[in-house]
Design a protein around this motif. Structure first.
Motif, PDB file in Angstrom:
ATOM      1  N   TRP A 151       0.811  -1.227   0.000  1.00 51.48           N
ATOM      2  CA  TRP A 151       0.000   0.000   0.000  1.00 51.48           C
ATOM      3  C   TRP A 151       0.840   1.270   0.000  1.00 51.48           C
ATOM      4  O   TRP A 151       0.331   2.361  -0.236  1.00 51.48           O
ATOM      5  N   THR A 152       2.144   1.125   0.258  1.00 52.72           N
ATOM      6  CA  THR A 152       3.013   2.311   0.218  1.00 52.72           C
ATOM      7  C   THR A 152       3.562   2.555  -1.191  1.00 52.72           C
ATOM      8  O   THR A 152       4.263   3.528  -1.422  1.00 52.72           O
ATOM      9  N   GLN A 153       3.258   1.639  -2.103  1.00 50.53           N
ATOM     10  CA  GLN A 153       3.820   1.739  -3.442  1.00 50.53           C
ATOM     11  C   GLN A 153       2.817   2.331  -4.431  1.00 50.53           C
ATOM     12  O   GLN A 153       1.622   2.016  -4.376  1.00 50.53           O
ATOM     13  N   ASP A 154       3.330   3.191  -5.304  1.00 51.38           N
ATOM     14  CA  ASP A 154       2.474   3.778  -6.338  1.00 51.38           C
ATOM     15  C   ASP A 154       2.513   2.899  -7.573  1.00 51.38           C
ATOM     16  O   ASP A 154       3.435   2.122  -7.760  1.00 51.38           O
ATOM     17  N   GLU A 155       1.522   3.110  -8.392  1.00 55.23           N
ATOM     18  CA  GLU A 155       1.528   2.423  -9.677  1.00 55.23           C
ATOM     19  C   GLU A 155       2.455   3.155 -10.638  1.00 55.23           C
ATOM     20  O   GLU A 155       3.023   4.199 -10.302  1.00 55.23           O
ATOM     21  N   ASP A 156       2.541   2.619 -11.815  1.00 55.71           N
ATOM     22  CA  ASP A 156       3.253   3.274 -12.895  1.00 55.71           C
ATOM     23  C   ASP A 156       2.630   4.658 -13.127  1.00 55.71           C
ATOM     24  O   ASP A 156       1.403   4.795 -13.117  1.00 55.71           O
ATOM     25  N   VAL A 157       3.466   5.637 -13.354  1.00 52.06           N
ATOM     26  CA  VAL A 157       2.971   7.011 -13.475  1.00 52.06           C
ATOM     27  C   VAL A 157       1.994   7.167 -14.648  1.00 52.06           C
ATOM     28  O   VAL A 157       1.060   7.961 -14.589  1.00 52.06           O
ATOM     29  N   SER A 207      12.726   3.851 -14.020  1.00 53.78           N
ATOM     30  CA  SER A 207      11.879   2.667 -13.813  1.00 53.78           C
ATOM     31  C   SER A 207      12.275   1.834 -12.614  1.00 53.78           C
ATOM     32  O   SER A 207      13.445   1.773 -12.243  1.00 53.78           O
ATOM     33  N   GLY A 208      11.294   1.172 -12.087  1.00 51.29           N
ATOM     34  CA  GLY A 208      11.517   0.262 -10.964  1.00 51.29           C
ATOM     35  C   GLY A 208      11.729   1.023  -9.671  1.00 51.29           C
ATOM     36  O   GLY A 208      11.640   2.250  -9.632  1.00 51.29           O
ATOM     37  N   ARG A 209      11.996   0.254  -8.634  1.00 55.14           N
ATOM     38  CA  ARG A 209      12.259   0.915  -7.361  1.00 55.14           C
ATOM     39  C   ARG A 209      13.696   1.404  -7.331  1.00 55.14           C
ATOM     40  O   ARG A 209      14.572   0.790  -7.907  1.00 55.14           O
ATOM     41  N   LYS A 210      13.904   2.526  -6.634  1.00 50.40           N
ATOM     42  CA  LYS A 210      15.256   3.075  -6.551  1.00 50.40           C
ATOM     43  C   LYS A 210      16.161   2.114  -5.791  1.00 50.40           C
ATOM     44  O   LYS A 210      15.744   1.528  -4.789  1.00 50.40           O
TER      45      LYS A 210
END
Lengths: 199, 676
Positions: B293-299, B378-381
């Motif tokens: 739930w802390t993650q956003d979708e693709d912009v 892209s992806g997580r940092k």
């Protein structure tokens, strides 16, 4: 040549265009030198009295030559060999750029008054000049070109211009750098001619 | 005949020719409207016979003959999602493989029919198309291996013919006849009512009810019975009507049938994202994984895009993959459906769907020749270590299960590797298998055969796995005495001191390591019987290493290309500009600083077996960067702010001097003119 030029222009690849232009720009210099040398030999008069160089002048001049020579070697050679500048050559180029940024103000402060053009007939009361017209002209070209070549990169380091602007700055940097190098070659030639007593 | 009659006849003839031509062209139906055609349609079975859905003996509908009535099924099956098995189709850029995972033997083999380097062809490993469907069917859309029934080779001699009849191919041929084909199920993507159940689809496949899967999954009918319960030689034609052994029965949902016995299919032309997500989701796993739930979708999706906006296709279903340089099988120019093509390309119609052109203020253009868009966006940092992730295809996401971080296969991302000088983020999986080494070549053995050969050696209990079995070490009394001394060894565990508990844990780990060595020796010895190549020796490949016997009771490990990770590029999720590298407080220092995560982060191989010294590489090693150069470059950035100040001051001074002399020159010229 023209076909390739057309292709490069159509592709809008300004980096490739510079790579094409580079050898021709350097080819022009010997032509200028030969023509100038011939004219100098044909219309040779008594060499004018010139001011002598002191150690500071020599150091500044060698410093400028070293910086510009290094910058030319790390950029133009790489561009001609690989079509682009990157890696260690780019790093060395940046180091050279730092040195050039240090040398250019010293050169201007030390030499600007020696490279003033005299307007009107000489009165005969002034001290002998250090340089004749060609080195003088080239000096001011080096100074003006030096400002452009340095400022284009300094401005690039700020978040002002986008990619299109950065590409324009890069082109300005390339061509102003080329002008500085060519001007310095001609300056060196002018000084050599003077030292040989042809002017 | 009058003149008018002749003209009329000629016109009619011309019209009929046109109509005939039109009929040829319009064998398949199109509305050419943006509005969605309402599908009240007749159902057809696998024999292309119209189905009476109200009949008790109604067969399951066949997507091939039902949807194929109006849509070109033959063209559809050439699409990217279905054509992997077709050797004449283009392999395309390497993508996510199917990973044959078997926790009982510590196996995870990246597979593909497309011949991508680093993957193995299932057929070459003795895995039939039927086995492939039964293994991966949960996330197969049908078609491909689901319709590839291999012919049974005919044998001339009596003995040979009998052997052939009992062969795996012959048995599978019988079962194909019972299960039917697994057609491309159009509704798996084109269903619009959110009632399509992939779980039901998978259940039907597991029950070998291939031909029934589409009907059951769509919810237009219930299916009773399992082909998997039927014997190989079951013959539906001779089976008694009241026999328990019978083919599955379909009962259509009458609420979806109209008076004309047509069935309502809630079809949508452009698939909903939800359909794509079922097979194309990723999930951060591992110990430090952030909560979902802390993650956003693709912009792009946040901006209202659907997957199919960029990953679009025509009737041939050659779905655009969206990478730079993609050559589309139709010959269409799809350049503007890549990141760069859409956002940066001015000449060829960039800016589609309102894509903004990024300014990238202050970013030296050289970066665009060295970095893919995805490297920064892209992806997580990266924050020190490539993270464990799970994907739909590899870990069966989308189905209810107890997914935890260490469920194999372990996939790491992002792994930054260069391809033709350009840095791309990849996902990586390390192959793990029992194989044979012949000369310098290592190939996996058939994973099912390996399981059979090693079953008695490994003794993995049902519901457990090889790793747990190896680690499940019970210390005996002498072990405890060795660690704690005779007196303390008798003390109850809860009365032990922390130091004593630590000693026992260390001893347990040592015993587990010894256990692993013994297991390896046992496994390698057991698979010797499967070795087919002359002079070849058994090997176990896992987590970046190869193990082979170095004596009767010892093994040695070494690195080998067969143990290297299989890598595939990814683009999603795309982070917004403000969250990309090089933007924000750190700016250039995101990458140009000592120990910058982009280069210094590590990638540690993951397998299913214990490894005290796992293979680990820094990102710059994998990408092939010179560490010294990176560090020197990073150090130079420390002096950059000071250089900027100095540079501007120096150029200000030079400019002032130049200006002064220019003004003096102008004054002199003006003075001269004035004197004259």
């Amino acid at each position: 040549m023209l076909g390739e030029l057309n292709r490069v222009l159509a592709a809008g690849d300004t980096g490739e265009l510079f790579r094409l232009v580079l050898p021709y720009a350097f080819a022009v210099i010997p032509v200028i030198i030969v023509v100038h040398l011939l004219i100098s030999l044909v219309f040779r008069g008594a060499p004018a009295e010139r001011k002598r160089w002191n150690l500071w002048d020599i150091l500044i001049y060698l410093g400028t030559l070293g910086c510009v020579g290094g910058l030319a070697a790390t950029s133009f050679v790489e561009v001609l060999r690989h079509g682009e500048l990157g890696g260690w050559p780019l790093f060395l180029h940046m180091c050279g750029a730092g040195a050039f940024t240090a040398v250019l103000p010293l050169l201007v402060l030390s030499w600007a008054h020696l490279n003033q053009f005299e307007v009107g007939p000489a009165t005969g009361k002034t001290a002998p000049a250090k340089f004749y017209w060609l080195p003088k002209l080239m000096f001011w070209v080096i100074v003006a070109g030096g400002i452009v070549v340095t400022m284009t990169m300094l401005v690039s380091m700020l978040p002002i211009f986008g990619t299109d602007g950065m590409l324009v700055l890069l082109d300005l940097h390339r061509y102003s750098g080329l002008i500085v190098v060519l001007a310095l070659v001609l300056h060196l030639y002018g000084v050599a001619v003077q030292r040989m007593g042809l002017r | 005949m009058s003149r008018y009659s002749l003209i009329t006849i000629l016109l009619l003839a011309a019209t009929s020719v046109n109509l005939a031509q039109g009929a040829d062209e319009s064998r398949f139906t199109k509305t050419n409207s943006r509005s969605q055609y309402v599908h009240w349609i007749d159902l057809y079975d696998a024999g292309d016979k119209r189905i009476d859905p109200t009949a008790e003996t109604a067969p399951p509908y066949s997507p091939q003959f039902t949807c194929g009535r109006c849509h070109d099924y033959k063209a559809i099956v050439t699409g990217h999602h279905f054509n992997g098995i077709d050797k004449t189709s283009s392999a395309g850029r390497p993508g996510e493989p199917w990973i044959w995972t078997d926790e009982r033997t510590g196996t995870q083999i990246p597979m593909s029919y497309r011949g991508w380097m680093g993957t193995y062809d299932p057929g070459a490993l003795g895995i039939s198309t039927r086995e492939f469907v039964l293994k991966f069917g949960s996330h197969l859309p049908g078609g491909g291996p689901g319709e590839a029934v291999p012919p049974v080779p005919e044998k001339a001699g009596e003995a040979e013919a009998k052997a052939a009849e009992e062969s795996k191919e012959a048995i599978e041929a019988k079962r194909w006849k019972l299960s039917g084909l697994l057609n491309v199920d159009c509704m798996i993507c084109h269903s619009n009512d959110h009632a399509y159940s992939q779980e039901v689809w998978w259940n039907q496949i597991q029950n070998e009810n291939f031909a029934w899967a589409a009907t059951a999954a769509l919810g237009i009918g219930d299916v009773e019975g399992k082909v998997s319960d039927l014997k190989d030689d079951f013959d539906p034609a001779t089976a008694a009507a009241d026999s328990k052994e019978k083919l599955p029965v379909t009962k259509y949902n009458l609420a979806r049938i109209n008076g004309e016995k047509k069935v309502f299919f809630d079809v949508i032309l452009k698939p909903d994202n939800n359909a794509c997500y079922y097979c194309h989701s990723t999930h951060a796993a591992g110990e430090h994984a952030p909560a979902d739930w802390t993650q956003d979708e693709d912009v792009h999706l946040r901006a209202g895009f659907s997957c199919a906006d960029c990953h679009s296709n025509g009737i041939a279903h050659h779905t655009v993959r969206g990478f730079e340089g993609e050559v589309h099988p139709t010959g269409e120019d799809v350049a503007t459906l890549s990141c760069r093509g859409c956002h940066m390309n001015d000449e060829h119609g960039g800016g589609r769907m309102g894509a903004p052109k990024p300014l990238h203020k202050g970013l030296v253009p050289l970066h665009f020749e060295r970095l893919s868009c995805t490297a920064c966006h892209s992806g997580r940092k990266l924050e020190g270590e490539a993270e464990l992730i799970q994907t739909s295809l590899a870990n069966g996401l989308g189905l209810p299960a107890h997914h935890v971080g260490d469920v194999p296969p372990g996939i790491k991302a992002p792994v930054l590797v260069r391809d033709q000088g350009m840095l791309y983020p990849h996902r990586a999986v390390w192959p793990a298998f029992w194989g044979q080494m012949s000369g310098e070549t290592i190939t996996p053995l058939n994973p099912e055969a390996v399981y059979e050969a090693t079953r008695r050696t490994f003794r993995v209990k049902r519901g457990s796995n090889l790793s747990e079995t190896i680690m499940d070490v019970k210390l005996n009394a002498s072990d405890k005495q060795e660690a704690l001394g005779e007196e303390r060894a008798k003390v109850k565990e809860e009365e032990l001191t922390e130091e004593e508990k630590a000693k026992l844990e260390e001893l347990t780990a040592t015993r587990a390591r010894e256990n692993w060595q013994q297991t390896l020796v046992g496994g390698l010895t057991a698979v010797k019987e499967l070795i087919t190549a002359e002079g070849a020796e058994p090997v176990f490949v896992s987590a970046g290493k190869v193990y082979k016997l170095s004596g009767e009771k010892s093994v040695e490990s070494f690195e080998h290309v067969a143990a290297e990770p299989y890598l595939w590029k990814f683009a999603h999720d795309v982070r917004p500009a403000r969250e990309s590298l090089g933007v924000g407080a750190k700016g250039c220092y995101d990458c140009h600083s000592l120990g910058a995560p982009l280069f210094a982060s590590t990638v540690t191989a993951v397998g299913q077996t214990p490894d005290d010294e796992p293979v680990s590489h820094a990102m710059h090693e994998l990408a092939g960067y010179d560490k010294l150069k990176l560090d020197v470059w990073a150090l130079s950035f420390l002096g950059r702010p000071a250089f900027k100040y100095y540079g501007y001051a120096a150029m200000g001074l030079v400019s002032l001097v130049l200006l002064a002399y220019v003004l003096r020159g102008i004054a002199s010229v003006l003075g001269l003119i004035h004197r004259k």
